[in-house]
Motif scaffolding. Structure first.
Motif, short mmCIF file in Angstrom:
data_model
loop_
_atom_site.label_atom_id
_atom_site.label_comp_id
_atom_site.label_asym_id
_atom_site.label_seq_id
_atom_site.Cartn_x
_atom_site.Cartn_y
_atom_site.Cartn_z
N CYS A 10 4.39 -6.66 6.94
CA CYS A 10 3.08 -6.72 6.31
C CYS A 10 3.09 -5.85 5.06
O CYS A 10 3.57 -4.72 5.08
CB CYS A 10 2.03 -6.23 7.29
N GLY A 12 0.59 -4.53 3.78
CA GLY A 12 -0.39 -3.47 3.95
C GLY A 12 0.12 -2.32 4.78
O GLY A 12 0.35 -1.22 4.28
N CYS A 13 0.35 -2.58 6.09
CA CYS A 13 0.69 -1.48 7.00
C CYS A 13 2.18 -1.40 7.28
O CYS A 13 2.65 -0.42 7.84
CB CYS A 13 -0.07 -1.65 8.32
N CYS A 28 -0.83 -8.76 7.79
CA CYS A 28 -0.99 -9.03 9.21
C CYS A 28 -2.49 -9.24 9.49
O CYS A 28 -3.33 -9.01 8.62
CB CYS A 28 -0.44 -7.87 10.04
N CYS A 31 -4.69 -6.04 8.90
CA CYS A 31 -4.93 -5.71 7.49
C CYS A 31 -5.83 -6.77 6.84
O CYS A 31 -6.64 -6.46 5.97
CB CYS A 31 -3.61 -5.59 6.74
ZN LIG Z 1 -0.77 -4.94 8.23
#
Ligand SMILES: [Zn+2]
Length: 186
Positions: A10, A12-13, A28, A31
Motif C-alpha cells: 500500500c 499509504g501504510c 489498501c 487507507c
Molecule cells: Zn494502507
C-alpha cells in the motif's frame, strides 16, 4: 480507475494487501477509507485530530489537494517505431495529457526471444521509472521509496534479474511507520 487484484505494498501504510488505485496511488482498504474522507470532508480529520489530541497539528489535511492533476481513464498516445544499435525494432508509446508526456511504454515484436528477455526487463525498468517521474513532473504525483520499489518489482521478469536485484538491495532502506528502517532478510 481500475482495480488491481494482486496483493502489493500500500502506498499509504506500506502493508501488503489487495490495493485499489486512486489518483496514481494504490491504497489498501483501511487507507482508502481515510483518503475518501479527506476528499469528501477535508476538514473532518483536522477536527478529529484536534478533538482527540492526536495527529501532527503541523499537517494541514487537504492542503496538498488541487495541485495535482488526475490521470484519466482514457489517454491519447503517440507510438514511435525506432531501432536500437543492433537493428532490433522497438515501439515506443508516449501517453499525452494536454500535450504533456505522462507515461512511456516500449515493446518489441520479438517478445518471445530469450536473448531479449533481460533487455526487455531492463527497458521496462527504465520506462516504468520514467513514467513515475513524468507523473511527478506533470501531474504532481508524490514520489516515495515504496513506489520506486513497486515499479522495480513489476519490471522484473525473472528472479534475480537486474530490477529484482536492485529492488532487493534498495528494500533495506524501507522505513516502518515509526520511521525505523526495516531490514529485510535476504
Ligand atoms: Zn494502507
Amino acid at each position: 480507475m481500475k482495480k488491481t487484484t494482486d496483493t502489493e505494498l500500500c502506498d499509504g501504510c506500506g502493508k501488503t494487501d489487495v490495493l485499489v488505485e486512486r489518483d496514481g496511488n494504490e491504497f489498501c482498504a483501511d487507507c482508502l477509507v481515510i483518503v475518501d474522507i479527506l476528499a469528501s470532508k477535508p476538514n473532518l480529520l483536522n477536527h478529529l485530530c484536534t478533538l482527540t489530541g492526536t495527529g501532527d497539528p503541523a499537517i494541514r489535511c487537504g492542503a496538498a489537494h488541487g495541485s495535482s492533476r488526475e490521470l484519466p481513464d482514457v489517454l491519447d498516445a503517440v507510438r514511435y517505431r525506432t531501432r536500437d544499435r543492433e537493428q532490433n525494432t522497438w515501439y515506443v508509446s508516449i501517453s499525452e495529457m494536454e500535450g504533456d508526456p505522462v507515461e512511456i511504454f516500449a515493446s518489441t515484436a520479438f517478445d518471445r526471444d530469450q536473448h531479449l528477455q533481460s533487455r526487455i526487463s531492463n527497458l521496462t525498468t527504465i520506462t516504468r521509472l520514467i513514467s513515475l517521474i513524468l507523473r511527478h513532473i506533470f501531474l504532481g504525483e508524490v514520489l516515495t521509496l515504496d513506489k520506486t520499489l513497486k515499479q522495480l518489482r513489476r519490471s522484473s521478469r525473472q528472479k534475480n534479474d537486474l530490477p529484482d536485484m536492485l529492488s532487493n538491495v534498495l528494500s533495506n532502506y524501507r522505513k516502518d511507520q515509526s520511521g525505523q528502517r526495516q531490514h529485510r532478510a535476504a
